[in-house]
Scaffold this active site. Structure first.
Site, PDB file in Angstrom:
ATOM      1  N   TYR A 100       0.969  -1.205   0.003  1.00  0.00           N
ATOM      2  CA  TYR A 100      -0.095  -0.002  -0.069  1.00  0.00           C
ATOM      3  C   TYR A 100       0.856   1.157  -0.019  1.00  0.00           C
ATOM      4  O   TYR A 100       1.405   1.822   0.898  1.00  0.00           O
ATOM      5  CB  TYR A 100      -0.953   0.004   1.166  1.00  0.00           C
ATOM      6  CG  TYR A 100      -1.871  -1.001   1.326  1.00  0.00           C
ATOM      7  CD1 TYR A 100      -2.276  -1.768   0.183  1.00  0.00           C
ATOM      8  CD2 TYR A 100      -2.393  -1.548   2.590  1.00  0.00           C
ATOM      9  CE1 TYR A 100      -3.055  -2.990   0.348  1.00  0.00           C
ATOM     10  CE2 TYR A 100      -3.310  -2.806   2.704  1.00  0.00           C
ATOM     11  CZ  TYR A 100      -3.665  -3.658   1.605  1.00  0.00           C
ATOM     12  OH  TYR A 100      -4.358  -4.366   1.761  1.00  0.00           O
ATOM     13  N   HIS A 146       0.146 -11.948   1.460  1.00  0.00           N
ATOM     14  CA  HIS A 146      -0.753 -11.306   0.721  1.00  0.00           C
ATOM     15  C   HIS A 146      -0.807 -11.706  -0.920  1.00  0.00           C
ATOM     16  O   HIS A 146       0.331 -11.790  -1.377  1.00  0.00           O
ATOM     17  CB  HIS A 146       0.106  -9.634   0.830  1.00  0.00           C
ATOM     18  CG  HIS A 146      -0.733  -8.803   0.268  1.00  0.00           C
ATOM     19  ND1 HIS A 146      -0.418  -7.476   0.279  1.00  0.00           N
ATOM     20  CD2 HIS A 146      -2.080  -8.656  -0.071  1.00  0.00           C
ATOM     21  CE1 HIS A 146      -1.377  -6.600   0.025  1.00  0.00           C
ATOM     22  NE2 HIS A 146      -2.258  -7.388  -0.465  1.00  0.00           N
TER      23      HIS A 146
END
Length: 337
Positions: free
Chosen positions: A56, A140
Site C-alpha cells: 500500500y 498477501h
C-alpha cells in the site's frame, strides 16, 4: 464496539476495522494530516483493529499508520500487515508507481514467499511503522505462489507465532477457494476475504466459510462494497464492481436490494456492512478509510439498525442465496452494535 476473538489466539478484533490502503495514496493523494485525522477519528469511535501492508503506497501506508498509532497504548489495539511483496530498490523508476498508488516509484515490489523473504518483510515493516511488534501477519495475494506460500511462508509465520513474536497468522486474497485450502491445510488462524461474501457475491459459502467452521478458524471480511456498487443508497450505472465497470444486471440487482433495504428502514451500504456478520465465522468487517469524514460515515453506517427480517426477504426474493444465515443465527445480532 463489540470484540470477537480469533480462536486459539489472544487476538480480539472490534466489529469494524480500519483499512489503511487508501492512506497510502490509493488512486489519489491523501494529505498526511488527513490520514492522521482519519486514524484519530477511528480511535475515538472505538475502532481498535488497523490493517496495512508494504504494497500500500510502497510503504507509505505503514509509515503513516505507525506514526498515527505510536503514542497509543500498544496493548489496546491490534495491527496487521502482510508479507509476500518485498520492497526493493527500483533500478528503472518512471516517477510514479504503476500499481494504483500515487507515490514515487523509487522502490518496486518483488514477490517473495520464502523464509528469508518473510523474515525480511516483517523486519522492514517494523522499521517503517516504528512499532515493536505485529499482532497478525497475512500472506498477501499468494494466488500464483501456493507451494512456496504453503511450504515456506506459512511454516515460518507459524514458528514466529509459536515463539510469541506475532500472535496470529493467515492469508488475504480476492478469491475464496485457495483461502479455504489455507484454512484446511496450513497453520493459518484467520483469513482476510475480499469481496466474496457480500450482498452481491456469496461464493464463500461454497468453500472458505465451511472450512473456517469445520476447523474452528476465523474470517475477516473486506471489500464488502464490491469496489463501490454497494456503497451508495441508490446504485447507478457507471459504478464499479470488483474494480471494473459494473455489469448492467448487477446494477439492477443492487438496485433491487436497495429497495428492499429502504422498505425495512435501512440503507444498502449499512446492510452491506452488516451482512458478513450474519455468518458465525466472520468476526470483523474492515473498510478503507481515507479521511475523518469517511470514518464518521462508516461508523454511522455500522451503527445503523439492520433488522434480521431484511435477510429473510432478500432470500425470499432470490436476491441472496437461500443458504445465507439469518442475523441472530450467525455471528451476532445485526442490530446489536
Amino acid at each position: 464496539m463489540h470484540r470477537r476473538k480469533i480462536p486459539h489466539t489472544p487476538v480480539e478484533l472490534t466489529d469494524l476495522g480500519f483499512g489503511a490502503s487508501v492512506i497510502g495514496n490509493l488512486y489519489r493523494v491523501t494529505p498526511a494530516d488527513d490520514a492522521t485525522a482519519a486514524v484519530n477519528t477511528a480511535w475515538d469511535a472505538g475502532i481498535r483493529y488497523f490493517d496495512t501492508a508494504p504494497h500500500y503506497g510502497l510503504g507509505l501506508s505503514e509509515r503513516r499508520l505507525g506514526a498515527a498509532l505510536r503514542d497509543r497504548p500498544r496493548e489496546e489495539y491490534v495491527i496487521s500487515s502482510k508479507v509476500g511483496r518485498l520492497l526493493v530498490p527500483n533500478e528503472h523508476p518512471r516517477g510514479v508507481d504503476t500499481e494504483g498508488f500515487v507515490v514515487r516509484d523509487d522502490l518496486r515490489r518483488q514477490w517473495d514467499f520464502s523464509r528469508d523473504g518473510v523474515l525480511r518483510s516483517i523486519e522492514d515493516t517494523l522499521e517503517r511503522t516504528g512499532l515493536d511488534r505485529l499482532d497478525i501477519v497475512y500472506l498477501h495475494d499468494p494466488d500464483d505462489h501456493w507451494h512456496q506460500a504453503a511450504d515456506e511462508a506459512m511454516p515460518t509465520l507459524a514458528e514466529l507465532r509459536d515463539q510469541g513474536v506475532i500472535a496470529a497468522i493467515g492469508a488475504g486474497m480476492n478469491q475464496s477457494a485457495l483461502l479455504a485450502r489455507f484454512l484446511r491445510e496450513t497453520a493459518a488462524d484467520v483469513v482476510m476475504l475480499a469481496g466474496r461474501y457480500t450482498l452481491l457475491d456469496q461464493s464463500a459459502l461454497d468453500d472458505v466459510l465451511p472450512a473456517a467452521q469445520a476447523h474452528g478458524k476465523s474470517v475477516v471480511a473486506v471489500g464488502v462494497f464490491n469496489s463501490g456498487l454497494l456503497s451508495q443508497d441508490r446504485p447507478a450505472e457507471g459504478m464499479k464492481y470488483d474494480y471494473q465497470d459494473a455489469p448492467t444486471d448487477l446494477v439492477a440487482r443492487a438496485q433491487a436490494i436497495a429497495q428492499v433495504c429502504e422498505a425495512h428502514g435501512t440503507t444498502l451500504p449499512a446492510a452491506a456492512i452488516a451482512f458478513p456478520h450474519t455468518h458465525p465465522s466472520i468476526i470483523n468487517v474492515t473498510l478503507g478509510m481515507r479521511t475523518a469524514k469517511q470514518v464518521g460515515r462508516n461508523v454511522q453506517l455500522h451503527d445503523q439498525r439492520v433488522p434480521d427480517a431484511l435477510w429473510d426477504e432478500l432470500r425470499t426474493q432470490g436476491l441472496i442465496r437461500s443458504d445465507v444465515l439469518a442475523g441472530r443465527d450467525g455471528g451476532r445480532d445485526a442490530q446489536c452494535r
